[in-house]
Design a protein around this motif. Structure first.
Motif, PDB file in Angstrom:
ATOM      1  N   LEU A   1       1.007  -1.038  -0.163  1.00 61.66           N
ATOM      2  CA  LEU A   1       0.162  -0.147  -0.104  1.00 61.66           C
ATOM      3  C   LEU A   1       0.854   1.355  -0.093  1.00 61.66           C
ATOM      4  O   LEU A   1       0.453   2.286  -0.314  1.00 61.66           O
ATOM      5  N   SER A   2       2.039   1.035   0.469  1.00 61.03           N
ATOM      6  CA  SER A   2       2.881   2.300   0.674  1.00 61.03           C
ATOM      7  C   SER A   2       3.325   2.769  -0.742  1.00 61.03           C
ATOM      8  O   SER A   2       3.740   3.722  -0.981  1.00 61.03           O
TER       9      SER A   2
ATOM     10  N   PRO B   1      -7.959   6.249   0.260  1.00 66.90           N
ATOM     11  CA  PRO B   1      -9.396   6.199   0.792  1.00 66.90           C
ATOM     12  C   PRO B   1     -10.179   5.070  -0.284  1.00 66.90           C
ATOM     13  O   PRO B   1     -11.082   4.410   0.283  1.00 66.90           O
ATOM     14  N   GLN B   2      -9.987   5.035  -1.538  1.00 58.01           N
ATOM     15  CA  GLN B   2     -10.486   4.228  -2.513  1.00 58.01           C
ATOM     16  C   GLN B   2     -10.201   2.735  -2.045  1.00 58.01           C
ATOM     17  O   GLN B   2     -11.168   1.792  -2.034  1.00 58.01           O
ATOM     18  N   PHE B   3      -8.939   2.552  -1.771  1.00 54.88           N
ATOM     19  CA  PHE B   3      -8.753   1.150  -1.281  1.00 54.88           C
ATOM     20  C   PHE B   3      -9.351   0.974  -0.025  1.00 54.88           C
ATOM     21  O   PHE B   3      -9.989  -0.394  -0.224  1.00 54.88           O
ATOM     22  N   ILE B   4      -9.335   1.496   0.884  1.00 56.42           N
ATOM     23  CA  ILE B   4      -9.955   1.323   2.082  1.00 56.42           C
ATOM     24  C   ILE B   4     -11.580   1.142   1.818  1.00 56.42           C
ATOM     25  O   ILE B   4     -12.239  -0.071   2.440  1.00 56.42           O
ATOM     26  N   ALA B   5     -12.190   1.743   1.151  1.00 59.26           N
ATOM     27  CA  ALA B   5     -13.576   1.644   0.879  1.00 59.26           C
ATOM     28  C   ALA B   5     -13.611   0.489  -0.036  1.00 59.26           C
ATOM     29  O   ALA B   5     -14.682  -0.572   0.388  1.00 59.26           O
TER      30      ALA B   5
ATOM     31  N   PHE C   1     -11.740  -2.475  -0.094  1.00 62.18           N
ATOM     32  CA  PHE C   1     -11.553  -3.360   0.789  1.00 62.18           C
ATOM     33  C   PHE C   1     -12.594  -3.832   1.698  1.00 62.18           C
ATOM     34  O   PHE C   1     -13.182  -4.867   1.877  1.00 62.18           O
ATOM     35  N   THR C   2     -13.124  -2.786   2.669  1.00 60.62           N
ATOM     36  CA  THR C   2     -14.148  -2.800   3.618  1.00 60.62           C
ATOM     37  C   THR C   2     -15.375  -3.455   2.753  1.00 60.62           C
ATOM     38  O   THR C   2     -16.374  -4.389   3.371  1.00 60.62           O
ATOM     39  N   ARG C   3     -15.703  -2.891   1.611  1.00 63.26           N
ATOM     40  CA  ARG C   3     -16.982  -3.351   1.011  1.00 63.26           C
ATOM     41  C   ARG C   3     -16.640  -4.504   0.693  1.00 63.26           C
ATOM     42  O   ARG C   3     -17.980  -5.600   0.794  1.00 63.26           O
ATOM     43  N   SER C   4     -15.624  -5.260  -0.032  1.00 64.98           N
ATOM     44  CA  SER C   4     -15.611  -6.424  -0.738  1.00 64.98           C
ATOM     45  C   SER C   4     -15.515  -7.550   0.568  1.00 64.98           C
ATOM     46  O   SER C   4     -16.173  -8.557   0.450  1.00 64.98           O
ATOM     47  N   ALA C   5     -14.955  -7.106   1.630  1.00 61.14           N
ATOM     48  CA  ALA C   5     -15.204  -7.991   2.772  1.00 61.14           C
ATOM     49  C   ALA C   5     -16.397  -8.053   3.279  1.00 61.14           C
ATOM     50  O   ALA C   5     -16.648  -9.420   3.596  1.00 61.14           O
ATOM     51  N   GLN C   6     -17.273  -7.155   3.473  1.00 62.32           N
ATOM     52  CA  GLN C   6     -18.569  -7.365   3.710  1.00 62.32           C
ATOM     53  C   GLN C   6     -19.416  -8.205   2.805  1.00 62.32           C
ATOM     54  O   GLN C   6     -20.062  -9.065   3.046  1.00 62.32           O
ATOM     55  N   ILE C   7     -19.186  -7.994   1.328  1.00 65.85           N
ATOM     56  CA  ILE C   7     -19.906  -8.881   0.407  1.00 65.85           C
ATOM     57  C   ILE C   7     -19.532 -10.295   0.522  1.00 65.85           C
ATOM     58  O   ILE C   7     -20.227 -11.249   0.403  1.00 65.85           O
TER      59      ILE C   7
ATOM     60  N   GLN D   1      -9.936 -11.110  -4.759  1.00 66.38           N
ATOM     61  CA  GLN D   1      -9.810 -10.324  -6.048  1.00 66.38           C
ATOM     62  C   GLN D   1      -9.527  -8.829  -6.022  1.00 66.38           C
ATOM     63  O   GLN D   1      -8.670  -8.284  -6.712  1.00 66.38           O
ATOM     64  N   THR D   2     -10.240  -8.195  -5.002  1.00 70.18           N
ATOM     65  CA  THR D   2      -9.951  -6.845  -4.747  1.00 70.18           C
ATOM     66  C   THR D   2      -8.692  -6.662  -4.152  1.00 70.18           C
ATOM     67  O   THR D   2      -7.934  -5.802  -4.786  1.00 70.18           O
ATOM     68  N   VAL D   3      -8.144  -7.300  -3.371  1.00 70.65           N
ATOM     69  CA  VAL D   3      -6.631  -7.468  -3.072  1.00 70.65           C
ATOM     70  C   VAL D   3      -5.821  -7.455  -4.099  1.00 70.65           C
ATOM     71  O   VAL D   3      -4.886  -6.784  -4.165  1.00 70.65           O
ATOM     72  N   ARG D   4      -5.944  -8.518  -5.093  1.00 71.73           N
ATOM     73  CA  ARG D   4      -5.252  -8.634  -5.970  1.00 71.73           C
ATOM     74  C   ARG D   4      -5.221  -7.728  -7.081  1.00 71.73           C
ATOM     75  O   ARG D   4      -3.933  -6.957  -7.681  1.00 71.73           O
ATOM     76  N   GLU D   5      -6.440  -7.077  -7.222  1.00 78.35           N
ATOM     77  CA  GLU D   5      -6.259  -5.795  -8.127  1.00 78.35           C
ATOM     78  C   GLU D   5      -5.608  -4.630  -7.767  1.00 78.35           C
ATOM     79  O   GLU D   5      -4.986  -4.028  -8.357  1.00 78.35           O
ATOM     80  N   TRP D   6      -5.686  -4.253  -6.347  1.00 73.52           N
ATOM     81  CA  TRP D   6      -5.147  -3.197  -5.721  1.00 73.52           C
ATOM     82  C   TRP D   6      -3.514  -3.628  -5.882  1.00 73.52           C
ATOM     83  O   TRP D   6      -2.685  -2.685  -5.782  1.00 73.52           O
ATOM     84  N   ARG D   7      -3.178  -4.692  -5.401  1.00 77.46           N
ATOM     85  CA  ARG D   7      -1.647  -5.056  -5.488  1.00 77.46           C
ATOM     86  C   ARG D   7      -0.950  -4.821  -6.819  1.00 77.46           C
ATOM     87  O   ARG D   7      -0.024  -4.487  -7.127  1.00 77.46           O
ATOM     88  N   ALA D   8      -2.222  -5.338  -8.050  1.00 72.61           N
ATOM     89  CA  ALA D   8      -1.514  -5.089  -9.192  1.00 72.61           C
ATOM     90  C   ALA D   8      -1.205  -3.494  -9.603  1.00 72.61           C
ATOM     91  O   ALA D   8      -0.345  -3.079 -10.037  1.00 72.61           O
ATOM     92  N   THR D   9      -2.427  -2.792  -9.090  1.00 69.67           N
ATOM     93  CA  THR D   9      -2.227  -1.454  -9.200  1.00 69.67           C
ATOM     94  C   THR D   9      -0.922  -0.654  -8.424  1.00 69.67           C
ATOM     95  O   THR D   9      -0.271   0.144  -9.228  1.00 69.67           O
ATOM     96  N   ALA D  10      -0.531  -1.098  -7.367  1.00 72.02           N
ATOM     97  CA  ALA D  10       0.607  -0.759  -6.613  1.00 72.02           C
ATOM     98  C   ALA D  10       1.761  -1.108  -7.435  1.00 72.02           C
ATOM     99  O   ALA D  10       2.891  -0.362  -7.668  1.00 72.02           O
ATOM    100  N   ALA D  11       1.875  -2.516  -8.235  1.00 70.03           N
ATOM    101  CA  ALA D  11       3.066  -2.996  -8.826  1.00 70.03           C
ATOM    102  C   ALA D  11       3.161  -1.754 -10.154  1.00 70.03           C
ATOM    103  O   ALA D  11       4.357  -1.675 -10.452  1.00 70.03           O
TER     104      ALA D  11
END
Length: 159
Positions: free
Chosen positions: A83-84, A92-96, A98-104, A116-126
């Protein structure tokens, strides 16, 4: 609940009652030579686990929503150090997400939604970690690549 025990498929076939007795004390991983292992567990524990996951996801959403952004981002960065690499304005978008995906995921019992949400954000960080790739993906397109086929045309070409 006890630790996950392991048995071979042949043991389940040979002595199903003793394997069922193991499942009364904890989860049982059934190893197979010709496929992925199976997990045998009692239905009442699955139901309780689902309720617990849903409750945890709701609580996580509420906690992350009420924490200052910096605190929530710092807490999640401990778990996801990549995330760094994201710009601060993306957090803020990652946190939103992440939390929404966890609830779903908890509600429908499909944790692949959160994965999938974590994978997509990790790819964005890459992408952000590679300045050359970031530049290529964000610079304006100057070439004309011709007409874009409709989805129907693409399907017709494939068939």
């Amino acid at each position: 609940m006890g630790a996950t025990r392991e048995v071979q498929w042949s043991e389940l076939q040979r002595d199903p009652k003793s394997v069922a007795a193991l499942a009364d004390t904890g989860d049982v991983r059934v190893r197979r030579r010709d496929g992925a292992a199976l997990l045998l567990m009692r239905e009442d524990r699955v139901s309780a686990a689902g309720e617990g996951a849903f409750t945890a996801a709701r609580a996580l959403r509420n906690v992350l929503t009420h924490l200052p952004l910096e605190v929530a981002a710092a807490a999640l960065t401990e778990e996801f150090p990549w995330l760094s690499l994201l710009p601060v304005e993306e957090l803020p978008q990652f946190i939103a997400d992440f939390t929404r995906s966890a609830q779903i995921a908890a509600e429908v019992g499909q944790w692949s939604v959160l994965a999938q949400t974590v994978r997509e954000w990790r790819a964005t960080a890459a992408v952000y970690a590679d300045p050359s790739l970031l530049r290529r993906l964000t610079e304006p397109l100057t070439d004309d690549y011709g007409p874009v086929p409709t989805p129907m045309e693409v399907d017709d070409d494939a068939g």
